[in-house]
Design an enzyme around this catalytic site. Structure first.
Site, mmCIF file in Angstrom:
data_model
loop_
_atom_site.group_PDB
_atom_site.id
_atom_site.type_symbol
_atom_site.label_atom_id
_atom_site.label_comp_id
_atom_site.label_asym_id
_atom_site.label_seq_id
_atom_site.Cartn_x
_atom_site.Cartn_y
_atom_site.Cartn_z
ATOM 1 N N TYR A 48 19.668 29.194 9.166
ATOM 2 C CA TYR A 48 18.651 30.052 9.763
ATOM 3 C C TYR A 48 18.676 29.995 11.290
ATOM 4 O O TYR A 48 18.901 28.938 11.890
ATOM 5 C CB TYR A 48 17.256 29.629 9.295
ATOM 6 C CG TYR A 48 16.961 29.898 7.836
ATOM 7 C CD1 TYR A 48 16.846 31.194 7.372
ATOM 8 C CD2 TYR A 48 16.774 28.843 6.955
ATOM 9 C CE1 TYR A 48 16.563 31.444 6.033
ATOM 10 C CE2 TYR A 48 16.487 29.074 5.621
ATOM 11 C CZ TYR A 48 16.376 30.382 5.161
ATOM 12 O OH TYR A 48 16.096 30.623 3.843
ATOM 13 N N LYS A 107 0.838 -1.201 0.000
ATOM 14 C CA LYS A 107 0.000 0.000 0.000
ATOM 15 C C LYS A 107 0.877 1.257 0.000
ATOM 16 O O LYS A 107 2.088 1.191 0.226
ATOM 17 C CB LYS A 107 -0.900 0.002 1.238
ATOM 18 C CG LYS A 107 -0.145 0.112 2.563
ATOM 19 C CD LYS A 107 -1.088 0.091 3.740
ATOM 20 C CE LYS A 107 -0.314 0.217 5.061
ATOM 21 N NZ LYS A 107 -1.211 0.187 6.230
#
Length: 385
Positions: free
Chosen positions: A267, A34
């Protein structure tokens, strides 16, 4: 179209190895493919399974099953999500896909669609019971009445009875697992009393490894097929040893440059260099499924050695410390998962840094470009010649 600079390699030779390892545990498997085979590519994975003689596979949606039928697959296909929409019933019937039926509403969808189309043959179904997961399934207590009701329906043909273990990867909850198995046996007995040829299926990957006697007719291995060890971090981890990771993620080194003592990286200035260092910028970040949660955590593999992540992971880049790795230069390959040599990054290890499980690692990273189909073709040609 967004194309990542990161690249996923799916090692189908490792998939074959894992499949054979699992078949040694139980001869009848219904591998779970799946969600695009946990990000590994459902078409390529299903082709390998078919080559190895697998005759039962479990997909997620009926749409995934239809995709495989269009690719020429003739295996028994179970749709684990059942009939989520009205049109799913027609798809299941047209493509000979067996949907999971877990409540009266899903049965009603089949009856209505059958009457609308006048379909002469019954639709094969898998009946699911909730034995403790509280997700999908009929109550065990209604199993006998349900079996009697299903016997009156000409539109359906029950071929499988199943349930799902909630904690088979958690030794501290063994008593819960045993109770689930007991409840499943009760439900299965009620179904078998009416449908004596119906098959049974209970265990997922950890269930197959820990409790082979609870399998029933068909085991449903998922993450183990792809080389993940669902028992990692428990005292039963050795039961999942010997499986080979199928997925590998690599990205190019974009830049290599010095960072002076006291300078910050990325950052937020989370990382300040304690000394003069050398860093490499790797072309992969959270847009590529490599999450911001890995900021200041974990490492990538460059030239066979670990390079720790410095500062925040960016959208399409992350920065790593290569001070102690000689010769790193732009154009080198950085492995974010896998890689050659003894320091290869295993999925469970990446999952720990990430704060998740290997299942999510595979599904998230597998959305990048893959070369699995190419490798399948190369493998097939070698074995055909």
């Amino acid at each position: 179209m967004f194309l990542s600079s990161a690249l996923i390699t799916v090692h189908l030779e490792n998939l074959r190895h894992n499949l054979k390892t699992l078949l040694a545990r139980h001869p009848l498997l219904m591998p779970v493919i799946k969600a695009d085979a946990y990000g590994h590519g459902i078409v390529a994975v299903a082709r390998v399974l078919a080559e190895e003689g697998i005759t039962h596979m479990a997909v997620g949606s009926v749409g995934e099953g239809a995709l495989l039928r269009q690719d020429g697959h003739t295996a028994f296909l179970l749709a684990l999500l059942g009939l989520a929409r009205d049109e799913d019933t027609a798809i299941a019937a047209n493509y000979d896909i067996t949907p999971l039926v877990h409540n009266r509403e899903s049965l009603q969808r089949i009856l209505v669609q059958s009457h609308l189309t006048g379909r002469p043959t019954p639709l094969s179904i898998a009946v699911k019971f909730d034995t403790g997961m509280s997700r999908l399934g009929f109550r065990v207590e209604e199993a006998a009445d349900l079996a009697d009701y299903l016997r009156t329906l000409h539109e359906v043909h029950p071929v499988l009875v199943m349930s799902h273990l909630a904690a088979s990867d958690t030794p501290a909850l063994d008593a819960f697992t045993h109770e689930q198995a007991k409840r499943f046996l009760d439900a299965a007995a009620s179904m078998k009393a009416v449908f004596p040829n119906i098959k049974t299926s209970l265990t997922n990957s950890p269930g197959l490894l820990c409790w082979p006697s609870y399998v029933g007719d068909l085991a449903r291995p998922g993450v183990t097929l792809y080389g993940g060890n669902p028992l990692h971090g428990t005292d039963r981890a050795k039961l999942g040893m010997g499986l080979l990771p199928v997925m590998e993620m690599a990205a190019p080194v974009l830049s290599v440059h010095p960072v002076e003592q006291g300078a910050t990286v990325s950052y937020g200035c989370l990382y300040k260099a304690p000394r003069d260092i050398r860093v490499a910028v790797v072309g992969a970040g959270y847009a590529d499924g490599y999450p911001r949660a890995l900021s200041m955590r974990g490492a990538v593999l460059v030239r066979g050695r670990r390079a720790p992540i410095l500062g925040r992971v960016c959208m399409q880049m992350c920065i790593v410390d290569v001070t102690d790795i000689p010769g790193v230069e732009p154009g080198d390959t950085a492995y974010l998962l896998g890689g050659p040599g003894p320091l290869s990054i295993r999925p469970e290890e990446l999952a720990e840094w990430w704060g998740t499980i290997s299942y999510e690692v595979f599904c998230a990273l597998g959305r990048n470009r893959r070369v699995s189909e190419k490798k399948f073709s190369e493998y097939s040609r070698r074995h055909e010649s």
